[in-house]
Design a protein around this motif. Structure first.
Motif, PDB file in Angstrom:
ATOM      1  N   LYS A 270      33.713  16.970 -19.703  1.00  0.00           N
ATOM      2  CA  LYS A 270      34.134  17.444 -17.738  1.00  0.00           C
ATOM      3  C   LYS A 270      35.684  17.075 -17.328  1.00  0.00           C
ATOM      4  O   LYS A 270      36.140  17.309 -17.150  1.00  0.00           O
ATOM      5  N   GLU A 271      36.740  15.954 -18.314  1.00  0.00           N
ATOM      6  CA  GLU A 271      37.769  15.973 -18.198  1.00  0.00           C
ATOM      7  C   GLU A 271      38.865  16.684 -18.563  1.00  0.00           C
ATOM      8  O   GLU A 271      39.128  17.574 -18.372  1.00  0.00           O
ATOM      9  N   GLU A 272      38.170  18.182 -19.525  1.00  0.00           N
ATOM     10  CA  GLU A 272      38.757  18.776 -20.097  1.00  0.00           C
ATOM     11  C   GLU A 272      38.215  20.190 -18.905  1.00  0.00           C
ATOM     12  O   GLU A 272      39.599  21.469 -19.160  1.00  0.00           O
ATOM     13  N   CYS A 273      37.579  20.207 -18.402  1.00  0.00           N
ATOM     14  CA  CYS A 273      37.059  20.876 -17.636  1.00  0.00           C
ATOM     15  C   CYS A 273      37.795  20.938 -16.484  1.00  0.00           C
ATOM     16  O   CYS A 273      38.700  21.912 -15.567  1.00  0.00           O
ATOM     17  N   LEU A 274      38.565  19.638 -15.500  1.00  0.00           N
ATOM     18  CA  LEU A 274      39.419  19.733 -14.857  1.00  0.00           C
ATOM     19  C   LEU A 274      40.452  19.980 -15.356  1.00  0.00           C
ATOM     20  O   LEU A 274      41.105  20.477 -14.448  1.00  0.00           O
ATOM     21  N   GLN A 275      41.182  19.918 -16.456  1.00  0.00           N
ATOM     22  CA  GLN A 275      42.308  20.114 -16.578  1.00  0.00           C
ATOM     23  C   GLN A 275      42.406  21.545 -16.726  1.00  0.00           C
ATOM     24  O   GLN A 275      43.123  21.858 -16.284  1.00  0.00           O
ATOM     25  N   LEU A 276      41.405  22.554 -17.345  1.00  0.00           N
ATOM     26  CA  LEU A 276      41.412  24.068 -17.493  1.00  0.00           C
ATOM     27  C   LEU A 276      42.013  24.590 -15.973  1.00  0.00           C
ATOM     28  O   LEU A 276      41.669  25.643 -15.841  1.00  0.00           O
TER      29      LEU A 276
END
Length: 356
Positions: A270-276
Motif C-alpha cells: 500500500k505504501e508503494e502504491c501511494l508513492q507510485l
C-alpha cells in the motif's frame, strides 16, 4: 519483513513525485459502491475502482490541470516501479522451483516447474498458432506454493517447497505469460470466448490509458472492459476531448500496439502504491479507501504506463491489431453530482484487422 518506502533506490525521484500529490492526508476516501457498468461485468473484478458513493473531506479533488505531453512524473513513476520490480525479481529468484503437473482439458498432463512454466509456454509447446491465439488462461490449483506476496507481508516463502495451506480450489483467470504456482488444471482461452474478449479489451483499455497519459498528462481514474469494448475516465480539468484529440489518441494507441510492450504484473505494498500514484489524487483516494494498512496488491505496467489492477492481461500490446476510438462523453468522479467532471473515451479493438 515488511517492505515500505525504503525499497526505493531513487530518493530524489521519490521526493519529487511525493511533492506533486495535491491530496491532503485523510481526504477523499471512496465508498464501496459500484455502478451499473461495474455490476454488468463478470465476477472477475479487474481494477480497483468505484463509480458511486461519497468522498470524505472534499467533493472536488482534481485541482489545477494543464495538458502536457510526456509529463515528468511518468519518468519518475517508472523509476520508482523499476526499483520495486528489481526487489521482486530477487525474491522470485530465491524461491524454490519445485516440479509441477499441469492437466489440460483433454486429460494430458504436462510437466513443468513452479515460478518458471507459464500457460504461454504450454500453449507454445502445443502449437505456435495456439500460442498466438490465446488471450488468457483459467487455472484451478490442487497444490499451490506461496510466493512474492507472501514474502512481502512477512509470511514464510516456503523455501523448502512445501505446499501452501490455503491452496485455491476455484478456477481463476491467469495471465498467459505469468508463471504457474503449483499443480493445476489449465484452460487456454481465445478471443472468441467472452472471457478472452474481456481480457483483450481490458488490456486495450491500458493502451488507451497510456495514450491519455503520454499525450496529455491526464489523471486517470477508471478504465474497465465493457460488453462491447472498453473506456477510460480521466481528469483533464476544463479540457474536453475533441475530435482532433480522439484521432491523436487513436494514432498513439496504434503506435503503442506496434511497440509490442509487455504487460508486467508487479506486487506492491500500500505504501508503494501511494508513492507510485502520488501525482494522481483520484488513485490516492482509491488506495486509501480500499487497501488495508500493511496489505499488498498488484499493479500492471506496459511501457511507461502503470495502473492498479488485478489482471489478467495479454502478454504484449502487440496482440492488438486494430484499434479505434468510438466516442467520447463526460462523466463524474464516483458518479456523484458535485464531484469532479471527467472525460470518458470509448474504444474497440480486435486481434485481426478484418474483424474491425
Amino acid at each position: 519483513m515488511h517492505f515500505a518506502s525504503a525499497v526505493f533506490e531513487n530518493p530524489e525521484a521519490l521526493a519529487k513525485l511525493a511533492a506533486l500529490n495535491p491530496l491532503a492526508e485523510g481526504a477523499a476516501a471512496p465508498s464501496d459502491g459500484s455502478s451499473s457498468a461495474q455490476a454488468g461485468r463478470a465476477t472477475n473484478k479487474r481494477t480497483i475502482t468505484s463509480s458511486s458513493g461519497k468522498t470524505v473531506g472534499a467533493d472536488r479533488i482534481g485541482g489545477e490541470f494543464r495538458a502536457e505531453a510526456e509529463p515528468q512524473w511518468l519518468k519518475e513513476r517508472d523509476e520508482l516501479l523499476g526499483s520495486v520490480m528489481k526487489r521482486n525479481a530477487a525474491l522470485v529468484e530465491n524461491l524454490e522451483k519445485p516440479p509441477i503437473s499441469v492437466t489440460l482439458p483433454d486429460g494430458k498432463v504436462v510437466e513443468g516447474s513452479a515460478w518458471v512454466t507459464s500457460p504461454l509456454d504450454i500453449a507454445t509447446s502445443i502449437s505456435k498458432g495456439l500460442a498466438q491465439a490465446v488471450c488468457t488462461a483459467s487455472v484451478k490449483y490442487s497444490k499451490r506454493y506461496e510466493g512474492v506476496a507472501a514474502a512481502m507481508v512477512g509470511m514464510a516463502t516456503n523455501p523448502d517447497g512445501d505446499e501452501a495451506e490455503s491452496a485455491d480450489a476455484e478456477w481463476e483467470l491467469w495471465d498467459i505469460g505469468r508463471p504457474l504456482e503449483g499443480d493445476c488444471a489449465l484452460q487456454l482461452i481465445k478471443f472468441d470466448d467472452p472471457r478472452g474478449k474481456e481480457v483483450f479489451w481490458h488490456s486495450s483499455a491500458h493502451i488507451l490509458g497510456e495514450a491519455l497519459e503520454t499525450l496529455y498528462g491526464a489523471r486517470l481514474t477508471h478504465g474497465p472492459p465493457t460488453d462491447g469494448g472498453f473506456f477510460y475516465d480521466s481528469y483533464m480539468g476544463a479540457t474536453a476531448v475533441t475530435q482532433e484529440m480522439s484521432s491523436a489518441l487513436e494514432k498513439k494507441a496504434k503506435s503503442i500496439a506496434d511497440q509490442k510492450q509487455p504487460y508486467e504484473r508487479v506486487v506492491v505494498t500500500k505504501e508503494e502504491c501511494l508513492q507510485l500514484f502520488a501525482s494522481n489524487p483520484f488513485k490516492v483516494a482509491l488506495i486509501k479507501g480500499k487497501l488495508p494498512e500493511g496489505s499488498s496488491t498488484t499493479v500492471y505496467k506496459c511501457g511507461p504506463f502503470v495502473d492498479l489492477c488485478k489482471g489478467p492481461h495479454l502478454p504484449t500490446t502487440g496482440r492488438v491489431k486494430a484499434f479505434a476510438v468510438t466516442k467520447t462523453s463526460s462523466a463524474l468522479w464516483l458518479g456523484k453530482q458535485g464531484n469532479d467532471d471527467l472525460q470518458r473515451v470509448y474504444g474497440i479493438t480486435f486481434p485481426d484487422k478484418k474483424e474491425m
